[in-house]
Scaffold this motif. Sequence first.
Motif, mmCIF file in Angstrom:
data_model
loop_
_atom_site.group_PDB
_atom_site.id
_atom_site.type_symbol
_atom_site.label_atom_id
_atom_site.label_comp_id
_atom_site.label_asym_id
_atom_site.label_seq_id
_atom_site.Cartn_x
_atom_site.Cartn_y
_atom_site.Cartn_z
ATOM 1 N N LYS A 209 0.781 -1.201 0.038
ATOM 2 C CA LYS A 209 -0.021 -0.050 -0.061
ATOM 3 C C LYS A 209 0.875 1.136 -0.032
ATOM 4 C CE LYS A 209 -2.678 -1.286 3.548
ATOM 5 N NZ LYS A 209 -3.732 -1.550 4.667
ATOM 6 N N ASP A 210 2.226 1.219 -0.275
ATOM 7 C CA ASP A 210 3.102 2.141 -0.068
ATOM 8 C C ASP A 210 2.889 2.980 1.380
ATOM 9 O OD1 ASP A 210 4.141 1.784 -2.523
ATOM 10 O OD2 ASP A 210 2.507 3.045 -3.473
ATOM 11 N N ASP A 211 2.398 2.227 2.136
ATOM 12 C CA ASP A 211 2.248 2.670 3.630
ATOM 13 C C ASP A 211 3.359 2.371 4.562
ATOM 14 O OD1 ASP A 211 1.382 3.719 6.094
ATOM 15 O OD2 ASP A 211 -0.477 2.467 5.980
ATOM 16 N N PHE A 212 4.541 3.357 4.223
ATOM 17 C CA PHE A 212 5.789 3.188 4.991
ATOM 18 C C PHE A 212 5.793 3.574 6.596
ATOM 19 C CE2 PHE A 212 6.963 4.465 0.451
ATOM 20 C CZ PHE A 212 6.950 2.951 0.148
ATOM 21 N N ASP A 213 4.830 4.331 6.883
ATOM 22 C CA ASP A 213 4.634 4.517 8.255
ATOM 23 C C ASP A 213 4.337 3.325 9.082
ATOM 24 O OD1 ASP A 213 5.256 7.263 8.640
ATOM 25 O OD2 ASP A 213 3.445 7.718 7.776
ATOM 26 N N ALA A 214 3.345 2.699 8.438
ATOM 27 C CA ALA A 214 2.839 1.276 8.997
ATOM 28 C C ALA A 214 3.879 0.286 8.999
ATOM 29 C CB ALA A 214 1.635 0.748 8.329
ATOM 30 N N ALA A 215 4.706 0.259 7.919
ATOM 31 C CA ALA A 215 5.976 -0.642 7.750
ATOM 32 C C ALA A 215 6.832 -0.213 9.098
ATOM 33 C CB ALA A 215 6.431 -0.505 6.529
ATOM 34 N N ILE A 216 7.213 0.825 9.381
ATOM 35 C CA ILE A 216 8.293 1.247 10.232
ATOM 36 C C ILE A 216 7.820 0.878 11.453
ATOM 37 C CG2 ILE A 216 9.035 3.439 11.280
ATOM 38 C CD1 ILE A 216 10.458 2.281 8.704
ATOM 39 N N ALA A 217 6.417 1.065 11.795
ATOM 40 C CA ALA A 217 6.086 0.771 13.279
ATOM 41 C C ALA A 217 6.151 -0.624 13.561
ATOM 42 C CB ALA A 217 4.385 1.190 13.038
ATOM 43 N N LEU A 218 6.422 -1.624 12.484
ATOM 44 C CA LEU A 218 6.467 -3.036 12.869
ATOM 45 C C LEU A 218 8.129 -3.095 13.366
ATOM 46 C CD1 LEU A 218 4.727 -4.134 9.665
ATOM 47 C CD2 LEU A 218 3.845 -4.326 11.961
ATOM 48 N N PHE A 219 8.980 -2.399 13.266
ATOM 49 C CA PHE A 219 10.323 -2.396 13.454
ATOM 50 C C PHE A 219 10.679 -2.117 15.051
ATOM 51 C CE2 PHE A 219 10.717 -2.590 9.127
ATOM 52 C CZ PHE A 219 11.910 -3.220 8.639
ATOM 53 N N THR A 220 11.747 -2.661 15.526
ATOM 54 C CA THR A 220 11.969 -2.102 16.891
ATOM 55 C C THR A 220 12.842 -0.929 16.496
ATOM 56 O OG1 THR A 220 14.251 -3.159 16.948
ATOM 57 C CG2 THR A 220 12.478 -4.578 17.868
ATOM 58 N N PRO A 221 13.106 0.104 17.706
ATOM 59 C CA PRO A 221 13.721 1.173 17.297
ATOM 60 C C PRO A 221 15.112 1.026 16.943
ATOM 61 C CG PRO A 221 12.762 1.247 19.398
ATOM 62 C CD PRO A 221 12.546 0.034 18.996
ATOM 63 N N ASP A 222 15.791 -0.034 17.316
ATOM 64 C CA ASP A 222 17.237 -0.250 16.699
ATOM 65 C C ASP A 222 16.989 -1.202 15.429
ATOM 66 O OD1 ASP A 222 16.487 -2.406 18.204
ATOM 67 O OD2 ASP A 222 18.463 -2.437 19.371
ATOM 68 N N GLY A 223 15.816 -1.497 15.088
ATOM 69 C CA GLY A 223 15.937 -2.570 13.936
ATOM 70 C C GLY A 223 16.619 -2.208 12.552
ATOM 71 N N ALA A 224 16.953 -3.123 11.960
ATOM 72 C CA ALA A 224 17.403 -2.863 10.527
ATOM 73 C C ALA A 224 16.808 -3.696 9.307
ATOM 74 C CB ALA A 224 18.952 -3.507 10.714
ATOM 75 N N LEU A 225 17.092 -2.977 8.216
ATOM 76 C CA LEU A 225 16.592 -3.543 7.038
ATOM 77 C C LEU A 225 17.896 -3.697 6.043
ATOM 78 C CD1 LEU A 225 13.196 -2.805 5.038
ATOM 79 C CD2 LEU A 225 15.697 -2.423 3.713
ATOM 80 N N VAL A 234 19.913 1.113 9.589
ATOM 81 C CA VAL A 234 19.495 1.023 10.967
ATOM 82 C C VAL A 234 18.746 2.270 11.334
ATOM 83 C CG1 VAL A 234 20.369 0.417 13.285
ATOM 84 C CG2 VAL A 234 21.679 -0.263 11.326
ATOM 85 N N GLY A 235 17.518 1.845 11.978
ATOM 86 C CA GLY A 235 16.924 2.882 12.819
ATOM 87 C C GLY A 235 15.584 3.459 11.723
ATOM 88 N N TYR A 236 14.458 3.778 12.479
ATOM 89 C CA TYR A 236 13.240 4.219 11.838
ATOM 90 C C TYR A 236 13.340 5.275 10.827
ATOM 91 C CZ TYR A 236 10.507 2.310 15.878
ATOM 92 O OH TYR A 236 9.957 1.565 17.053
ATOM 93 N N GLU A 237 14.227 6.426 10.957
ATOM 94 C CA GLU A 237 14.096 7.444 9.973
ATOM 95 C C GLU A 237 14.881 6.861 8.696
ATOM 96 O OE1 GLU A 237 12.895 10.520 9.164
ATOM 97 O OE2 GLU A 237 11.819 9.765 10.766
ATOM 98 N N ALA A 238 16.223 6.105 8.935
ATOM 99 C CA ALA A 238 16.758 5.918 7.907
ATOM 100 C C ALA A 238 16.087 4.734 6.980
ATOM 101 C CB ALA A 238 18.164 5.243 8.500
ATOM 102 N N ILE A 239 15.281 3.830 7.596
ATOM 103 C CA ILE A 239 14.624 2.898 6.785
ATOM 104 C C ILE A 239 13.623 3.540 6.338
ATOM 105 C CG2 ILE A 239 13.342 0.873 7.231
ATOM 106 C CD1 ILE A 239 14.899 -0.105 9.681
ATOM 107 N N LYS A 240 12.833 4.457 6.822
ATOM 108 C CA LYS A 240 11.776 5.120 6.179
ATOM 109 C C LYS A 240 11.925 5.994 4.858
ATOM 110 C CE LYS A 240 7.628 8.062 6.806
ATOM 111 N NZ LYS A 240 7.259 8.945 7.608
ATOM 112 N N TYR A 242 14.629 5.319 3.085
ATOM 113 C CA TYR A 242 15.108 4.387 2.172
ATOM 114 C C TYR A 242 13.757 3.704 1.505
ATOM 115 C CZ TYR A 242 16.889 0.146 -0.121
ATOM 116 O OH TYR A 242 17.089 -0.731 -1.051
ATOM 117 N N MET A 243 12.921 3.376 2.142
ATOM 118 C CA MET A 243 11.584 2.917 1.761
ATOM 119 C C MET A 243 10.791 3.814 0.498
ATOM 120 S SD MET A 243 9.848 0.877 4.590
ATOM 121 C CE MET A 243 10.345 -0.954 4.988
#
Length: 320
Positions: A209-225, A234-240, A242-243
């Motif tokens: 759905k291109d809903d990157f906020d919803a995708a990010i919310a599934l990660f831990t704060p120190d999570g990585a993609l 690593v981290g919410y901002e960087a992953i968002k 990137y997405m």
Amino acid sequence: MVYSIESAQSIFSSTQVPSPIPATIALFEQLNVDDKLALLWFAYTEMGRSITPAAVGAARLQFAEGLLNQIKQMSQADQLQVMRDLANRADTPISRSYANFSVNTKLAFWYELGEFMKQGIVAPVPSGYEMSRGVQIVLDAIKQLDAGQQITVLRNTVVDMGFGDVVVSSSPQVDAEPLFPRTEPAPTKITVKGITEPTVLSYIEALNKDDFDAAIALFTPDGALQPPFQKPIVGYEAIKRYMRAEAQGLNILPQEGISEELQNGSKQVKVTGIVQTPWFGVNVGMNISWRFLLNSEGKIFFVAIDMLASPAELLNLRVR
Ligand code: EQ3
């Protein structure tokens, strides 16, 4: 047991990724600049037909339009020089501007140049051009790849052009760009054979759905993609970011998966399936796997996205 990103990288370590992609890019890098441009032309004219023009969209070119108009006004010799400078990563104003484009704007820029070349507005590959031995070797190497791998090579060469060490996903243009229009809605109610973890299903639904906020919310704060052939982000901002830059308009069609509970209540989950990019739509399906490490609360601590070496890898659901 406490996980690190490093230890998470080795989950499902039997997953086979296609080494011919970096190898083919390395071969390409050894070509001289005119051979590089010619190679891309031949590779593109064989694959370019399947680009879905809707993906290019006029809005996508808003940042490249100035450069394209400038190039249109030039003599053919100067146009060729601009293309050489981009491929050589020379330090010129145009090459610097290009490096700041987002991935999608870079692709749209070359798509447009390719159209201009076909129409004779921009210097084409000379009609009597004889392929050098080097071009032939790289072209043959590209032909050995499957379609998803071929477009990955093409994309990586385009993204690497231009001058400067710009991390494309942090390009300021990424936020300003409109989202890709979806030609067909992606499936948003996902079921995956063998997988019941809501986090994994929600991750795929959110990306579809291109809903990157919803995708990010599934990660831990120190999570990585970890994207294909790249280091973990690593981290919410960087992953968002990137997405937003790279995952727009993807159509994700997962097929099967396997999930294993680990000692501390965390889980490792592997899913395989097909991903379509908005550039090629249904014409090209990439064979992909996701290797998730979920913590005991079901949050994503790590997910690696891998391009698979062969369709047979879609069925490789071994834990080790
Ligand atoms: C003009 C011409 C032909 C000649 C000239 O001499 C030189 C050049 C460069 C020319 C033009 C070339 C052109 C127009 C090339 C265009 C290439 C394109 C449009 C390639 C597009 C490729 C897209 C790909 C490979 C997308 C892959 C996406 C994936 C695998 C996404 C994975 C993800 C998933 C599944 C997640 O869960 C998280 C996010 C993430 C993005 C990692």
